[in-house]
Motif scaffolding. Structure first.
Motif, short mmCIF file in Angstrom:
data_model
loop_
_atom_site.label_atom_id
_atom_site.label_comp_id
_atom_site.label_asym_id
_atom_site.label_seq_id
_atom_site.Cartn_x
_atom_site.Cartn_y
_atom_site.Cartn_z
N GLY A 126 0.93 -1.22 0.09
CA GLY A 126 0.00 0.17 0.04
C GLY A 126 0.73 1.36 0.23
N GLY A 127 1.86 1.14 0.63
CA GLY A 127 2.89 2.30 0.76
C GLY A 127 3.86 2.18 -0.57
N PHE A 128 3.94 1.41 -0.94
CA PHE A 128 4.92 1.25 -2.29
C PHE A 128 4.22 1.83 -3.57
CE2 PHE A 128 6.43 -1.47 -5.79
CZ PHE A 128 7.77 -1.07 -6.00
N THR A 129 3.08 1.16 -3.71
CA THR A 129 2.26 1.71 -4.66
C THR A 129 1.62 3.23 -4.50
OG1 THR A 129 0.33 0.74 -3.95
CG2 THR A 129 1.59 -0.49 -5.71
N THR A 130 1.26 3.93 -5.41
CA THR A 130 0.91 5.25 -5.07
C THR A 130 -0.21 5.72 -6.14
OG1 THR A 130 1.77 7.51 -4.84
CG2 THR A 130 3.06 6.08 -6.26
N TYR A 131 -1.23 5.86 -5.62
CA TYR A 131 -2.31 6.52 -6.35
C TYR A 131 -2.32 7.87 -6.38
CZ TYR A 131 -6.63 7.96 -8.25
OH TYR A 131 -7.77 8.59 -9.06
N SER A 132 -1.91 8.65 -5.29
CA SER A 132 -1.70 9.95 -5.40
C SER A 132 -0.43 10.42 -6.27
CB SER A 132 -1.34 10.73 -4.10
OG SER A 132 -0.36 10.10 -3.47
N THR A 133 0.53 9.86 -6.46
CA THR A 133 1.53 10.17 -7.28
C THR A 133 1.16 10.12 -8.92
OG1 THR A 133 3.42 9.70 -5.63
CG2 THR A 133 4.07 9.95 -8.10
N PHE A 134 0.54 8.91 -8.88
CA PHE A 134 -0.31 8.53 -10.30
C PHE A 134 -0.91 9.70 -10.80
CE2 PHE A 134 -3.89 6.60 -12.00
CZ PHE A 134 -3.83 6.56 -13.34
N ALA A 135 -2.02 10.15 -9.82
CA ALA A 135 -2.82 11.09 -10.29
C ALA A 135 -2.00 12.60 -10.68
CB ALA A 135 -3.69 11.42 -9.21
N VAL A 136 -1.10 12.92 -9.79
CA VAL A 136 -0.41 13.98 -10.01
C VAL A 136 0.65 13.86 -11.34
CG1 VAL A 136 1.52 15.31 -9.15
CG2 VAL A 136 -0.15 14.82 -7.48
N GLY A 137 1.16 12.84 -11.62
CA GLY A 137 1.62 12.60 -12.88
C GLY A 137 0.71 12.76 -13.97
N THR A 138 -0.48 12.08 -13.69
CA THR A 138 -1.47 12.21 -14.94
C THR A 138 -1.87 13.53 -15.14
OG1 THR A 138 -2.26 9.74 -14.57
CG2 THR A 138 -3.72 11.31 -15.68
N ASP A 139 -2.15 14.40 -14.04
CA ASP A 139 -2.59 15.65 -14.17
C ASP A 139 -1.43 16.54 -14.93
OD1 ASP A 139 -4.27 17.99 -13.60
OD2 ASP A 139 -2.62 18.59 -12.38
N GLY A 140 -0.23 16.33 -14.88
CA GLY A 140 0.92 16.90 -15.14
C GLY A 140 0.82 16.77 -16.78
N LEU A 141 0.40 15.48 -17.44
CA LEU A 141 0.55 15.22 -18.55
C LEU A 141 -0.77 15.93 -19.42
CD1 LEU A 141 1.15 11.30 -18.69
CD2 LEU A 141 2.83 13.35 -19.33
N PHE A 142 -1.89 16.08 -18.56
CA PHE A 142 -3.16 16.73 -19.03
C PHE A 142 -2.83 18.26 -19.25
CE2 PHE A 142 -6.18 13.37 -16.88
CZ PHE A 142 -6.26 12.69 -18.29
N LEU A 143 -1.91 18.75 -18.68
CA LEU A 143 -1.34 19.97 -18.47
C LEU A 143 -0.58 20.43 -19.85
CD1 LEU A 143 -1.14 21.00 -14.87
CD2 LEU A 143 -3.08 21.58 -16.44
N THR A 144 -0.08 19.43 -20.37
CA THR A 144 0.85 19.71 -21.51
C THR A 144 -0.07 19.74 -22.79
OG1 THR A 144 0.84 17.38 -22.29
CG2 THR A 144 2.80 18.02 -20.53
N ASP A 145 0.74 20.17 -23.85
CA ASP A 145 -0.15 20.43 -25.19
C ASP A 145 -0.52 19.00 -25.73
OD1 ASP A 145 0.45 22.99 -25.08
OD2 ASP A 145 2.24 22.92 -26.05
#
Length: 123
Positions: free
Chosen positions: A70-89
């Motif tokens: 549960g600590g190793f996997t990370t939904y929150s970091t996945f969500a932040v990374g996905t959001d960062g990709l959405f903000l690109t062109d």
């Protein structure tokens, strides 16, 4: 569970420090989540094949499964990374990343279950 979560989070943190992102894609998070899904599928199936969720098996499930993985996997970091990709062109890259993470993660957990089922013997 808390100690397992601390261990899993520390392992993820170290991996994120040493694994680089490629081409602006959060590949390390993707790989960590896939590995965690596979290991969790294997662990839970292996434990289930050895008997009821009691005693030592329950402690292992809670420490290693819920805590460490549960600590190793990370939904929150996945969500932040996905959001960062959405903000690109190229928001389609973010959509593809999110869908691939979910689908390949499900396949990885199924692969872990299948591997444990083939190797395990019910107690």
């Amino acid at each position: 569970m808390i100690a397992g979560g601390a261990v899993g989070t520390l392992i993820r943190y170290v991996l994120l420090l040493v694994l680089p992102e490629w081409g602006g894609m959060p590949w390390p998070v993707f790989l960590i989540n896939l590995a965690g899904a596979f290991i969790l599928g294997w662990l839970l199936e292996a434990l289930a094949r050895r008997g009821p969720d009691a005693g030592r098996r329950r402690v292992v499930r809670l420490f290693a499964g819920t805590g460490m993985l549960g600590g190793f996997t990370t939904y929150s970091t996945f969500a932040v990374g996905t959001d960062g990709l959405f903000l690109t062109d190229a928001p389609w890259v973010g959509i593809a990343y999110a869908v691939a993470t979910v689908l390949v993660g499900a396949a990885a957990s199924i692969a872990g279950i299948v591997l444990a089922a083939r190797r395990g013997v019910r107690a």
